[in-house]
Design an enzyme around this catalytic site. Sequence first.
Site, PDB file in Angstrom:
ATOM      1  N   LYS A 117     -27.472 -45.198 -38.814  1.00 54.64           N
ATOM      2  CA  LYS A 117     -26.317 -45.173 -38.104  1.00 54.64           C
ATOM      3  C   LYS A 117     -25.405 -44.263 -38.685  1.00 54.64           C
ATOM      4  O   LYS A 117     -25.101 -44.192 -39.809  1.00 54.64           O
ATOM      5  CB  LYS A 117     -25.774 -46.683 -37.917  1.00 54.64           C
ATOM      6  CG  LYS A 117     -25.029 -46.807 -36.548  1.00 54.64           C
ATOM      7  CD  LYS A 117     -25.908 -46.885 -35.457  1.00 54.64           C
ATOM      8  CE  LYS A 117     -25.336 -47.227 -34.168  1.00 54.64           C
ATOM      9  NZ  LYS A 117     -26.091 -47.589 -33.076  1.00 54.64           N
TER      10      LYS A 117
HETATM   11  P1  NAD Z   1     -19.460 -45.965 -24.313  1.00 52.98           P
HETATM   12  O1  NAD Z   1     -18.335 -45.428 -25.345  1.00 52.98           O
HETATM   13  O2  NAD Z   1     -20.156 -45.176 -23.110  1.00 52.98           O
HETATM   14  O3  NAD Z   1     -18.586 -47.340 -23.558  1.00 52.98           O
HETATM   15  C1  NAD Z   1     -17.878 -48.293 -24.253  1.00 52.98           C
HETATM   16  C2  NAD Z   1     -17.337 -49.198 -23.384  1.00 52.98           C
HETATM   17  O4  NAD Z   1     -16.694 -50.148 -24.186  1.00 52.98           O
HETATM   18  C3  NAD Z   1     -16.283 -48.743 -22.531  1.00 52.98           C
HETATM   19  O5  NAD Z   1     -16.253 -49.310 -21.310  1.00 52.98           O
HETATM   20  C4  NAD Z   1     -14.922 -49.150 -22.939  1.00 52.98           C
HETATM   21  O6  NAD Z   1     -14.014 -49.281 -22.379  1.00 52.98           O
HETATM   22  C5  NAD Z   1     -15.298 -50.711 -23.681  1.00 52.98           C
HETATM   23  N1  NAD Z   1     -14.557 -51.003 -24.557  1.00 52.98           N
HETATM   24  C6  NAD Z   1     -14.087 -50.307 -25.710  1.00 52.98           C
HETATM   25  N2  NAD Z   1     -12.921 -51.193 -26.356  1.00 52.98           N
HETATM   26  C7  NAD Z   1     -13.076 -52.467 -25.421  1.00 52.98           C
HETATM   27  C8  NAD Z   1     -12.521 -53.590 -25.737  1.00 52.98           C
HETATM   28  N3  NAD Z   1     -11.557 -53.784 -26.866  1.00 52.98           N
HETATM   29  N4  NAD Z   1     -12.429 -54.626 -24.866  1.00 52.98           N
HETATM   30  C9  NAD Z   1     -13.276 -54.324 -23.813  1.00 52.98           C
HETATM   31  N5  NAD Z   1     -13.880 -53.415 -23.673  1.00 52.98           N
HETATM   32  C10 NAD Z   1     -13.880 -52.366 -24.409  1.00 52.98           C
HETATM   33  O7  NAD Z   1     -20.483 -46.907 -25.246  1.00 52.98           O
HETATM   34  P2  NAD Z   1     -22.016 -47.080 -24.839  1.00 52.98           P
HETATM   35  O8  NAD Z   1     -22.857 -46.031 -25.685  1.00 52.98           O
HETATM   36  O9  NAD Z   1     -22.254 -47.675 -23.812  1.00 52.98           O
HETATM   37  O10 NAD Z   1     -22.264 -48.467 -26.268  1.00 52.98           O
HETATM   38  C11 NAD Z   1     -21.859 -49.651 -25.895  1.00 52.98           C
HETATM   39  C12 NAD Z   1     -22.461 -50.536 -26.848  1.00 52.98           C
HETATM   40  O11 NAD Z   1     -24.106 -50.287 -26.691  1.00 52.98           O
HETATM   41  C13 NAD Z   1     -22.362 -50.110 -28.357  1.00 52.98           C
HETATM   42  O12 NAD Z   1     -22.497 -51.485 -29.047  1.00 52.98           O
HETATM   43  C14 NAD Z   1     -23.554 -49.365 -28.759  1.00 52.98           C
HETATM   44  O13 NAD Z   1     -23.757 -49.400 -29.954  1.00 52.98           O
HETATM   45  C15 NAD Z   1     -24.629 -50.087 -27.999  1.00 52.98           C
HETATM   46  N6  NAD Z   1     -25.704 -49.101 -27.679  1.00 52.98           N
HETATM   47  C16 NAD Z   1     -25.533 -47.915 -26.920  1.00 52.98           C
HETATM   48  C17 NAD Z   1     -26.662 -47.152 -26.750  1.00 52.98           C
HETATM   49  C18 NAD Z   1     -26.772 -45.769 -26.035  1.00 52.98           C
HETATM   50  O14 NAD Z   1     -27.634 -45.532 -25.565  1.00 52.98           O
HETATM   51  N7  NAD Z   1     -25.612 -45.517 -25.544  1.00 52.98           N
HETATM   52  C19 NAD Z   1     -28.037 -47.517 -27.186  1.00 52.98           C
HETATM   53  C20 NAD Z   1     -27.903 -48.809 -27.696  1.00 52.98           C
HETATM   54  C21 NAD Z   1     -26.960 -49.715 -28.033  1.00 52.98           C
END
Ligand code: NAD
Length: 435
Positions: free
Chosen positions: A121
């Site tokens: 990561k």
């Molecule tokens: P992203 O940046 O697209 O979206 C993040 C979201 O979190 C946004 O809607 C934002 O408004 C919200 N957020 C941020 N701070 C916040 C707070 N204090 N309170 C409430 N909401 C808040 O990110 P993503 O790619 O959707 O990733 C989200 C999670 O999923 C992370 O934990 C990431 O590690 C995990 N993840 C992502 C992927 C992927 O393919 N993108 C794969 C596996 C896991």
Amino acid sequence: MSEVLINNVLEELGFRYDPNSVYQQTINSVLHAAALLELPHHLQLILAQPKNEIMVHFPVKMDSGRYRLFKGYRVQHNNLLGPFKGGIRYHASVNLDEIKALAAIMTMKCSLLRLPLGGAKGGVQVDPRSISQDELMRLTRRFTTALGDNIGPDYDIPAPDLGTNAQTMAWMADTYMMMSMPSHSARGQSVVTGKPLEFGGSVGRDKATGQGLVFVLEEILPELGLKLETISISLIGFGNVGSWTGRLLCQRGAKLRAVLDHTGAIRSDSGIDAAALTAHVEKTGGVTGFPGADAINEDDFYRTKVDVFIPAALEQMVDLERAKIMDCKVVAEAANAPTTPPGERHLQDRGIPVLPAVLCNAGGVTVSYFEWKQNRQAETWDAETVDAQLKKHMFAAAARVKLAKHRFDCDMRTAAYVAALESIGRVYRLRGIFP
Ligand code: NAD
């Protein structure tokens, strides 16, 4: 207090108990599963520390002409099963402890899904919303340069995560290719996954994490007496993972009752139109002000009665206080490490199972693996092939977790780690420890 605060393996490695360390929480859970499996002590020691922890500082020229110094990380937890693999996140609070935890989770996830990949990561301490696109591009290029040979198509393959996207990956791949010998440059494209479709990306990668979660729920909910087509859900986060999960579940008949993001919370008892909300978030940057729902406060969001509560934003958002007021039948972790151990224990005491991230959000890395495979074989799969392969992988992983749960009579998180560690243990036994 009767509870063991720190695992003896972590203690042996010199860790001091820190209740706020996401890394210690993660490794404690992994080691709990390792003990059930009677994994040899030396393997527990190896898995309790990442193989490499890389920290870089690099300057970036901002639009004002000023220079800012940024801090970036890449933690490579384990590459027993294949090249290191894991996302890159841009967030103001990125820190080493969190990145180490997420790297360890990736090792477990790839193993659970039986992908020929290890766990890593990375991240940069920056709020991507606070700087311009040009600044983001220069930052990404300098970060990629600073990582240098620590990443590579056969060695360590980053992907998007929180705060990064396909454009970020295009800049990373281009920078890596520009730094490679011209004769190797074309192969350099597969140094990252999650790229735009036109530049070596895979169809289905953008929705992959949400789609994978839908397949997991399809497989697990019937055992809990719930049907995907009739569930109500709430979501923390409406970015890549949250919005795709919301849209795909609504397409299957689920009702989206409430959403919380960094701008605020909204609720509609008759259901939120996830596609319309996606368009609103793309236009305005957040869920606040969405005309199809009422604004509510954070506590009311957590109190909203739903069947499936889905955290899809940051770590540690479901803590003890929130677990006490949540009104749901199951928690499905779309984000990594969103539940604190006290929060999880409380939910379990209330009979609310927590489906762990290592299973629920593994669709992302699985389609990333498909992208990497397509790049290396100069192939392009169609959407049906990607979906069918993803479904096969997710169903098989869910079945492994269910089997381990029944064999060891444990919770779902422990079962997922048991299923992951079984494969890791077998390969360590075959390979042995060099020399
Ligand atoms: P992203 O940046 O697209 O979206 C993040 C979201 O979190 C946004 O809607 C934002 O408004 C919200 N957020 C941020 N701070 C916040 C707070 N204090 N309170 C409430 N909401 C808040 O990110 P993503 O790619 O959707 O990733 C989200 C999670 O999923 C992370 O934990 C990431 O590690 C995990 N993840 C992502 C992927 C992927 O393919 N993108 C794969 C596996 C896991």
